[in-house]
Each structure stands twice: as C-alpha cells, then as structure tokens.
Scaffold this motif. Structure first.
Motif, short mmCIF file in Angstrom:
data_model
loop_
_atom_site.label_atom_id
_atom_site.label_comp_id
_atom_site.label_asym_id
_atom_site.label_seq_id
_atom_site.Cartn_x
_atom_site.Cartn_y
_atom_site.Cartn_z
N SER A 1 -31.07 115.02 -79.02
CA SER A 1 -29.91 114.38 -79.62
C SER A 1 -29.85 112.89 -79.30
CB SER A 1 -28.63 115.04 -79.11
OG SER A 1 -28.43 114.74 -77.74
N SER A 2 -29.05 112.14 -80.08
CA SER A 2 -28.85 110.72 -79.82
C SER A 2 -28.14 110.50 -78.49
CB SER A 2 -28.06 110.09 -80.96
OG SER A 2 -28.79 110.13 -82.17
N ALA A 3 -27.19 111.39 -78.18
CA ALA A 3 -26.46 111.26 -76.91
C ALA A 3 -27.41 111.38 -75.72
CB ALA A 3 -25.37 112.33 -76.83
N ASP A 4 -28.32 112.34 -75.80
CA ASP A 4 -29.30 112.51 -74.72
C ASP A 4 -30.27 111.34 -74.65
OD1 ASP A 4 -28.23 114.90 -73.89
OD2 ASP A 4 -29.60 116.14 -75.08
N LEU A 5 -30.58 110.76 -75.81
CA LEU A 5 -31.47 109.60 -75.84
C LEU A 5 -30.84 108.43 -75.11
CD1 LEU A 5 -34.03 108.15 -76.77
CD2 LEU A 5 -32.86 107.66 -78.95
N PHE A 6 -29.58 108.13 -75.39
CA PHE A 6 -28.89 107.04 -74.70
C PHE A 6 -28.78 107.33 -73.20
CE2 PHE A 6 -27.19 105.83 -78.94
CZ PHE A 6 -27.51 104.48 -78.90
N TYR A 7 -28.56 108.59 -72.86
CA TYR A 7 -28.48 108.97 -71.44
C TYR A 7 -29.78 108.65 -70.71
CZ TYR A 7 -28.04 111.87 -67.26
OH TYR A 7 -28.00 112.30 -65.96
N GLU A 8 -30.91 108.97 -71.34
CA GLU A 8 -32.22 108.71 -70.72
C GLU A 8 -32.51 107.22 -70.67
OE1 GLU A 8 -34.32 110.80 -69.21
OE2 GLU A 8 -32.81 112.36 -69.51
#
Length: 248
Positions: free
Chosen positions: A96-103
């Motif tokens: 997901s995009s949310a997980d991408l920003f988190y990483e």
C-alpha cells in the motif's frame, strides 16, 4: 561514458570544491529534519552524481535510491509514474501507499539520481527516464503534473520524508538537447532562482582552477592541456576527461 559513475563505490577519485561543501552543509540537515526537498542542479558533465555520492558517503547517511527501469520508450506519463511507485513498493516489499511512506520515513532521504534517470547505463535492455523524455513529446509534462498532483494529495505524508532530486530539464532537438537550469544563460539563472523559492537548490559548478584539479586527479595531463579543453567544453570535467582520454 567512462567518467560517469554509477554508484558510491566508483567514486574513488574525488576533489573537494565549493559546490561540494555547500552540498555537504545541506545534507547535514537531512538526518535531523523531515519534509525537505533538495534539488541538485548543474550542467551535464559537472558530476552531480559524484558530488551526491561523495556527500552521502562522507556523512554516513542512510539513503534509499529510487530505480526506474522502463521496458519501452512509448510509455505514457501515467504509465511511468505508476512504474516508479511500483518499483519502490517492490524494492521495499510493501503493498500500500501508506506502507510505502512508512518505509521511506526510515531513511534520511529518498534519492532520485542516476539509477532513476539513467537506468539504461546499468541494464542495456532497459530504457532510462532520460531516454524516455526524448521520445514521447508532451508525456514528460504529464508525468511531472502527476507528481505535483500526488504531492499535494499526500502532502501530510511527504512531510515525514526527505527527497533529494538530481534535477535536469532537457529541452531542444533530440541530438541537441540542453539543460534548462544550466545552458541558457540568464534564462537558466531565472529558472534556478524560481526553483529555489519553494525548494532548497544546490548548484554544482566549478571555477577554472577547480576544473583543472578535478581533471588532473583522473589523468596525467598538464594544466595548459586542461585549459585548452575548457575553452571547448566549459568547466565540465567529465566531458574534458573523456576528450583528453580519446585524444580529441
């Protein structure tokens, strides 16, 4: 080109310059702050990537370098944007995009440099972003507009991520492209000034003496030989090194 490096391990010979010191000073802030966008500009042949990799290595920064292997020169701007996002998701093993920003927030900065612009130098079967921009007319503008739209859409997420962009805007005919931020005199100065209003801009450029020192660090040549090449190529060490090596 032989004198175009593809990563920090190839940066075996590096000369300290005023531009490099400014880049170091800018990069030092990345590990302490978030939401910064840094554009590194400069004429082709000045070694933007060399300076970036040297500064990252010197400061021990934890960078994520985005990659963009394209399968075809006929892709739309929307296709390229989606491939860019998917490449990062695959690289970082997220969905997901949310997980991408988190990483991405775990890194001091996300770097868009040679492995983004010139992936064809790493893999001959791929098309690089810089090649793609020469094939598809107005599609690069659509790509940039998509980037701007997504930035404002996810602005709160971007405030947690630093971006460093090796920035070039090539215009002109395919065989005679010039960089908007470096090769058009007063217009280029205006473009760099405007870019520096919302963003941090570091320009890679050299004095004649700095250019001579850089070239002589790579080749056994005299200062006068380098000065003659500067008259033809300007203060662009990569082009001068290649020309002197080839005897042209």
């Amino acid at each position: 080109m032989k004198y175009k490096i593809k990563g920090p391990r190839e940066n075996q010979t590096f000369v300290n310059t005023r531009s490099y010191q400014k880049l170091l000073s800018t990069f030092k802030k990345l590990s302490k702050n978030r939401g910064q966008i840094v554009h590194v500009v400069g004429a082709p042949g000045t070694g933007k990537s060399s300076n970036i990799y040297a500064a990252v290595d010197r400061l021990g920064l934890n960078f994520y370098e985005a990659k963009l292997p394209l399968s075809s020169p006929d892709l739309t701007g929307g296709d390229v944007y989606q491939l860019m996002v998917n490449s990062m998701k695959e690289d970082l093993d997220v969905k997901s995009s949310a997980d991408l920003f988190y990483e991405l927030n775990k890194f001091d900065a996300v770097l868009f440099a040679d492995q983004f612009h010139d992936y064809h130098c790493l893999d001959e079967e791929c098309v690089g972003f810089s090649q793609w921009t020469g094939y598809v007319g107005a599609e690069p503008f659509k790509f940039y507009l998509t980037c701007i739209r997504e930035y404002f859409k996810h602005r709160s997420d971007f405030k947690r991520v630093n971006l460093v962009l090796q920035t070039a805007w090539r215009v002109g005919e395919k065989d005679n492209k010039k960089d908007l931020f470096a090769d058009y005199g007063v217009l280029s100065r205006v473009a760099v000034t405007v870019l520096g209003i919302p963003f941090t801009v570091v320009e890679i450029s050299y004095s004649q003496e700095e250019t001579i020192n850089i070239v002589k660090s790579h080749l056994n040549v005299t200062s006068d030989e380098v000065r003659q090449s500067i008259k033809k190529y300007g203060n662009k060490p990569r082009f001068i090194c290649q020309a002197l090596k080839d005897g042209s």
